[in-house]
Enzyme design. Structure first.
Site, PDB file in Angstrom:
ATOM      1  N   PRO A 160       0.860  -1.135  -0.322  1.00 19.73           N
ATOM      2  CA  PRO A 160      -0.039  -0.001   0.110  1.00 19.73           C
ATOM      3  C   PRO A 160       1.103   1.289  -0.280  1.00 19.73           C
ATOM      4  O   PRO A 160       1.372   1.316   0.630  1.00 19.73           O
ATOM      5  CB  PRO A 160      -0.244   0.264   1.107  1.00 19.73           C
ATOM      6  CG  PRO A 160      -1.200  -1.491   1.887  1.00 19.73           C
ATOM      7  CD  PRO A 160       0.548  -2.478   0.998  1.00 19.73           C
ATOM      8  N   GLU A 161       0.098   2.121  -0.673  1.00 17.52           N
ATOM      9  CA  GLU A 161       0.925   3.699  -0.611  1.00 17.52           C
ATOM     10  C   GLU A 161       0.667   4.456   0.308  1.00 17.52           C
ATOM     11  O   GLU A 161      -0.505   3.979   1.032  1.00 17.52           O
ATOM     12  CB  GLU A 161       0.918   4.640  -2.204  1.00 17.52           C
ATOM     13  CG  GLU A 161       1.444   3.044  -3.133  1.00 17.52           C
ATOM     14  CD  GLU A 161       2.054   3.820  -4.788  1.00 17.52           C
ATOM     15  OE1 GLU A 161       2.377   5.146  -4.377  1.00 17.52           O
ATOM     16  OE2 GLU A 161       2.339   3.329  -5.585  1.00 17.52           O
ATOM     17  N   LYS A 176       3.991   4.847   4.247  1.00 19.45           N
ATOM     18  CA  LYS A 176       3.902   4.064   4.585  1.00 19.45           C
ATOM     19  C   LYS A 176       3.640   3.147   5.997  1.00 19.45           C
ATOM     20  O   LYS A 176       3.493   2.225   6.719  1.00 19.45           O
ATOM     21  CB  LYS A 176       4.842   2.455   4.332  1.00 19.45           C
ATOM     22  CG  LYS A 176       4.918   3.257   2.168  1.00 19.45           C
ATOM     23  CD  LYS A 176       5.613   2.789   1.116  1.00 19.45           C
ATOM     24  CE  LYS A 176       5.578   3.392   0.376  1.00 19.45           C
ATOM     25  NZ  LYS A 176       5.903   2.333  -1.080  1.00 19.45           N
ATOM     26  N   ARG A 216      12.267  -3.038  -8.100  1.00 17.87           N
ATOM     27  CA  ARG A 216      10.824  -2.827  -8.926  1.00 17.87           C
ATOM     28  C   ARG A 216      10.501  -2.782 -10.117  1.00 17.87           C
ATOM     29  O   ARG A 216      11.508  -2.355 -11.035  1.00 17.87           O
ATOM     30  CB  ARG A 216      10.631  -1.814  -7.569  1.00 17.87           C
ATOM     31  CG  ARG A 216      10.462  -2.034  -6.194  1.00 17.87           C
ATOM     32  CD  ARG A 216       9.572  -2.966  -5.946  1.00 17.87           C
ATOM     33  NE  ARG A 216       8.409  -2.437  -6.369  1.00 17.87           N
ATOM     34  CZ  ARG A 216       7.517  -2.179  -5.058  1.00 17.87           C
ATOM     35  NH1 ARG A 216       8.242  -1.306  -4.131  1.00 17.87           N
ATOM     36  NH2 ARG A 216       6.310  -1.429  -5.376  1.00 17.87           N
TER      37      ARG A 216
END
Length: 269
Positions: free
Chosen positions: A2-3, A52, A258
């Site tokens: 989650p951002e 985060k 990523r």
């Protein structure tokens, strides 16, 4: 993972539902049982997010620090509370709602100095009113690293993840491999301002939307995006598909493990 907007959304929800009154705290799974027994029945003073990271402040009893990681989730429901299902690390029960936390990367009870230590390692968070974007600029303007890597470095900028990284670079026509020290300071201010706007919208809606009105499905006649992440985006997870602006196939590579997406024409090197 989650951002930052997701954690700020959770913090606002938990502040509204649980803060200011006593909270039943338990750990059905057992891995947080000792800490939960210390907190059970205590007043939740405040819920807040930084990047985060989510913090539940129980005053003198300590602060619960949660980092969801890749698999952590909160489930929220109205009372009465149901029997725990699965590996529930943390359960909170307030006067009207209850929530279960499963699979977090971190769920720990910390003293104030340890909370401060976590926050001190993080860069400015675009969603916090106390953010100082010049701190991020000092790191970016002195670095040879690609801007795409710097925007994902939580020590440089807190809360920005893969989606916001790819989208904000596209929206400002910046090639992802541009060295940080090559970025124009005026452009950095525009990027920061855009992140604030986009991420605040994400807190309100619970999804990431980055596409200007003129490129939305209802304006162009294209089909809406079908993706489990939701939201209308320009390049994220659109590898090989035509750019919504110029039609060039969206490019993809990996950077620091990523996925990275960009349009070679709209974001020329």
């Amino acid at each position: 993972m989650p951002e930052g907007h997701t954690l700020h959304r959770l913090a606002r929800l938990h502040q509204r539902r649980y803060a200011g009154g006593p909270v039943e705290v338990s750990s059905p799974q057992g891995r947080f049982a000792t800490e939960a027994s210390t907190l059970d029945g205590q007043v939740l003073v405040r819920a807040e997010a930084y990047g985060k990271h989510l913090f539940h402040d129980f005053g003198p009893s300590g602060t619960v620090h949660v980092h969801l990681g890749l698999y952590g989730t909160f489930t929220e429901s109205k009372l009465p509370a149901a029997a725990p299902v699965g590996q529930v690390r943390l359960r909170l029960i307030g006067s009207t709602h209850w929530t279960d936390l499963r699979g977090p990367n971190r769920c720990e009870l910390l003293t104030p100095d340890r909370v401060d230590a976590i926050k001190s390692r993080l860069g400015p968070d675009p969603l916090r009113r106390d953010a100082r974007p010049e701190r991020a600029w000092d790191r970016i303007s002195a670095s040879r690293a690609p801007l795409a890597a710097l925007l994902m470095d939580q020590a440089v900028l807190a809360g920005v993840g893969n989606v916001y990284r790819a989208e904000v670079l596209f929206r400002h026509n910046v090639a992802p491999m541009t060295p940080g020290r090559s970025l124009d300071p005026v452009l950095w201010k525009e990027i920061w301002t855009d992140l604030v706007t986009l991420m605040r919208a994400g807190v309100r809606t619970g999804r990431i939307d980055t596409v200007h009105d003129e490129h939305l499905p209802e304006a162009t006649g294209r089909a809406p995006r079908q993706d489990r992440h939701g939201g209308e985006v320009y390049v994220y997870r659109r590898a090989g598909q035509p750019c919504l602006v110029c039609g060039t196939p969206v490019a993809h590579t990996e950077l620091a493990g990523r996925n990275l997406y960009w349009c070679p024409r709209c974001q020329p090197a």
